[in-house]
Design a protein around this motif. Sequence first.
Motif, mmCIF file in Angstrom:
data_model
loop_
_atom_site.group_PDB
_atom_site.id
_atom_site.type_symbol
_atom_site.label_atom_id
_atom_site.label_comp_id
_atom_site.label_asym_id
_atom_site.label_seq_id
_atom_site.Cartn_x
_atom_site.Cartn_y
_atom_site.Cartn_z
ATOM 1 N N VAL A 221 0.846 -1.189 0.000
ATOM 2 C CA VAL A 221 0.000 0.000 0.000
ATOM 3 C C VAL A 221 0.883 1.242 0.000
ATOM 4 O O VAL A 221 1.830 1.343 0.787
ATOM 5 N N ASP A 222 0.598 2.187 -0.882
ATOM 6 C CA ASP A 222 1.337 3.445 -0.932
ATOM 7 C C ASP A 222 1.058 4.270 0.324
ATOM 8 O O ASP A 222 -0.100 4.453 0.712
ATOM 9 N N VAL A 223 2.117 4.783 0.930
ATOM 10 C CA VAL A 223 1.985 5.662 2.097
ATOM 11 C C VAL A 223 2.263 7.106 1.692
ATOM 12 O O VAL A 223 1.466 8.010 1.933
ATOM 13 N N ARG A 224 3.412 7.339 1.091
ATOM 14 C CA ARG A 224 3.763 8.676 0.595
ATOM 15 C C ARG A 224 4.915 8.566 -0.383
ATOM 16 O O ARG A 224 5.593 7.528 -0.453
ATOM 17 N N ALA A 225 5.113 9.632 -1.144
ATOM 18 C CA ALA A 225 6.250 9.727 -2.061
ATOM 19 C C ALA A 225 6.980 11.019 -1.753
ATOM 20 O O ALA A 225 6.383 12.102 -1.767
ATOM 21 N N ILE A 226 8.283 10.919 -1.449
ATOM 22 C CA ILE A 226 9.099 12.065 -1.052
ATOM 23 C C ILE A 226 10.053 12.379 -2.193
ATOM 24 O O ILE A 226 10.856 11.535 -2.590
ATOM 25 N N LYS A 276 14.558 19.062 -2.221
ATOM 26 C CA LYS A 276 15.707 19.937 -2.452
ATOM 27 C C LYS A 276 15.480 21.308 -1.810
ATOM 28 O O LYS A 276 16.415 21.898 -1.253
ATOM 29 N N GLN A 277 14.251 21.818 -1.873
ATOM 30 C CA GLN A 277 13.951 23.101 -1.229
ATOM 31 C C GLN A 277 14.088 23.002 0.285
ATOM 32 O O GLN A 277 14.598 23.913 0.933
ATOM 33 N N ARG A 278 13.644 21.876 0.855
ATOM 34 C CA ARG A 278 13.809 21.678 2.305
ATOM 35 C C ARG A 278 15.294 21.674 2.664
ATOM 36 O O ARG A 278 15.708 22.248 3.668
ATOM 37 N N ARG A 325 10.413 4.843 12.512
ATOM 38 C CA ARG A 325 9.225 4.915 11.662
ATOM 39 C C ARG A 325 8.975 6.326 11.112
ATOM 40 O O ARG A 325 8.155 6.497 10.204
ATOM 41 N N HIS A 326 9.659 7.322 11.657
ATOM 42 C CA HIS A 326 9.383 8.697 11.253
ATOM 43 C C HIS A 326 10.575 9.390 10.607
ATOM 44 O O HIS A 326 10.405 10.460 10.017
ATOM 45 N N HIS A 327 11.772 8.818 10.720
ATOM 46 C CA HIS A 327 12.967 9.516 10.248
ATOM 47 C C HIS A 327 13.727 8.690 9.217
ATOM 48 O O HIS A 327 13.865 7.465 9.358
ATOM 49 N N LEU A 328 14.221 9.386 8.206
ATOM 50 C CA LEU A 328 15.049 8.786 7.174
ATOM 51 C C LEU A 328 16.450 9.387 7.217
ATOM 52 O O LEU A 328 16.603 10.588 7.473
ATOM 53 N N ALA A 351 21.687 13.688 5.293
ATOM 54 C CA ALA A 351 20.628 14.489 5.901
ATOM 55 C C ALA A 351 19.670 13.568 6.642
ATOM 56 O O ALA A 351 19.369 12.459 6.177
ATOM 57 N N VAL A 352 19.208 14.017 7.802
ATOM 58 C CA VAL A 352 18.170 13.314 8.548
ATOM 59 C C VAL A 352 16.858 14.029 8.272
ATOM 60 O O VAL A 352 16.732 15.231 8.515
ATOM 61 N N TYR A 353 15.886 13.295 7.748
ATOM 62 C CA TYR A 353 14.627 13.877 7.288
ATOM 63 C C TYR A 353 13.469 13.316 8.100
ATOM 64 O O TYR A 353 13.354 12.101 8.289
ATOM 65 N N ASN A 354 12.618 14.220 8.620
ATOM 66 C CA ASN A 354 11.418 13.828 9.363
ATOM 67 C C ASN A 354 10.255 13.744 8.384
ATOM 68 O O ASN A 354 9.845 14.747 7.797
ATOM 69 N N MET A 355 9.710 12.548 8.192
ATOM 70 C CA MET A 355 8.654 12.361 7.207
ATOM 71 C C MET A 355 7.340 13.000 7.634
ATOM 72 O O MET A 355 6.530 13.377 6.786
ATOM 73 N N GLU A 356 7.114 13.135 8.945
ATOM 74 C CA GLU A 356 5.848 13.684 9.420
ATOM 75 C C GLU A 356 5.814 15.205 9.277
ATOM 76 O O GLU A 356 4.822 15.771 8.822
ATOM 77 N N THR A 357 6.901 15.862 9.666
ATOM 78 C CA THR A 357 6.940 17.326 9.590
ATOM 79 C C THR A 357 7.527 17.816 8.279
ATOM 80 O O THR A 357 7.508 19.021 8.001
ATOM 81 N N THR A 358 8.067 16.900 7.456
ATOM 82 C CA THR A 358 8.736 17.198 6.175
ATOM 83 C C THR A 358 9.895 18.171 6.362
ATOM 84 O O THR A 358 10.164 19.009 5.505
#
Length: 531
Positions: A221-226, A276-278, A325-328, A351-358
């Motif tokens: 199941v698709d959750v999100r695309a970053i 990239k903007q983030r 579960r929230h960080h990449l 880079a450490v990326y938070n998927m919830e807060t983007t």
Amino acid sequence: MFRSNNVVARIFQRQICTPAPGTSVHCARRFYENLVPSCTIYDVECPDHSFRKFTDDGQYLISFSRNNQDLIVYRPTWLSFSCKEEDCDSYDLPLKAKRFESFFTQLYCVSLASSNEFICKDFFLYMESNQFGLFATSTAQIHDAPATGGAVQGIPSIEKITFHLLRLEDGFRLDERVFHNDFVNLTHSMGVFLYDDLLAIVSLRYQTIHILQIRDSGNLVDVRAIGTFCREDDELFLNSNAQRVAGPHQLPRNHVENGLDHNQINMNNSFLSGIKQRLLSFIFRSISNEETDKTLRMQCLKKKFYFRFQDYVDLIVWKAQFLDRHHLLIKFGSVDGGVSRNADQYPAFFAVYNMETTEIISFYQNSADELYLLFEHFCDHFHATSRNPLSMNFISSHSNNIHALEQLRLIKNKSSSFSQFVKKMMASLPFSCQSQSPSPYFDQSLFRFDEKLISATDRHRQSTDHPIKFISRRRPYSLKFKIKPGPEAGSTDGQTKKICSFLFHPILPLALSIQQTLFLQSSVVNIHFRR
């Protein structure tokens, strides 16, 4: 806890002594000093398959056919045979016991790839909680493919990449996910990461991190695309604003073709991608906060941000892994480094990326001292081990094992340049998913071995005619067992370069050594076990 090497004395001592709190598993694993693969069957008769690995729970042995079309799954069993003599250990094994079928039972054979597709034999991920296996098939690479539809110039294209989710119990195909005209690095599972029931697939060609969930029912199941967008409604928001700015009189009907509005905002030309903007925003704020004086701040921004702005814009996503579960943890670099087999020579950033807060939480260059210190002291945190079996928590690293730490510091002291040493260490990040064997024979608190010849990391090694020795840590001069790949008498052709791989069962004293040449000749498979 144990003072004697005698297994019977150890069992008695275990009954009367209580281990210190939190050390019961460590004490139990010390029994493997007595239970070692001490017997070898050389050049065993076995099917001409490409053996991939044991699953982390030891239930299955994964293999592929030589034409990379079929999946063959075996169940490891234990050798059993009858002996009429009193001392069976002094006699050679009967011929029937020296067969591959005496140790492994074939469960099924499933065709995965179509006529123009091939199984990616370096790729396999296992979800133990449901006993699901994830496999991949793909068509051939197109190296000079044109960059169309927002693709990155210089990244190869693969016409079709298919991920297959199978139930390993019976080989039933549960679901699949197809990527067309894309490129995912499947070598050693580098472009895919599994954490709990979450799956991250990195599209190098379109610079998108696809987050999927594997349901208990076996659905993907698709959750999100970053990538181009970070939030689910980013595309809707930007397109609605573009329409409002353009006005209704500037949107004639004849500009709508194939269901696409050509006056909608062109994300490839007008904007940088969302991720990239983030990243650029975080770098700008971090540099800006270094100085409080406005003049010094502007000079600092000119030197560290504006001067390097285009270099930051040209970065692409190489790899990504879950930290939780929230960080990449995302690795950025140049286009050339993204497709190169040896990316050590190219500059890279993390880079450490938070998927919830983007939001980007932190950003490091691959030569940063701060990142290396985190890596040295908290290496286990870079291995996402949630829901893995207990044995996966005992894989040796320099943050949990004093012997591995001493070896790392020895390499660091021998290095002529600390900066180059840091870059070399950071080249392994992000770690490939499920790339290390949980076998207790790779526990560096129990055994010492030459890591140039063999290690827990799932990689091919240059073969040697000399046996690989496993020596006791408690008794430094006590040889516990040896692993020798290839024929028993050694290789007769010293000119041909040979490579070997080792598959250790995660629980049993059982291992396979597979020696092969670079010219795809038949492999020499040895079975190492405790008799």
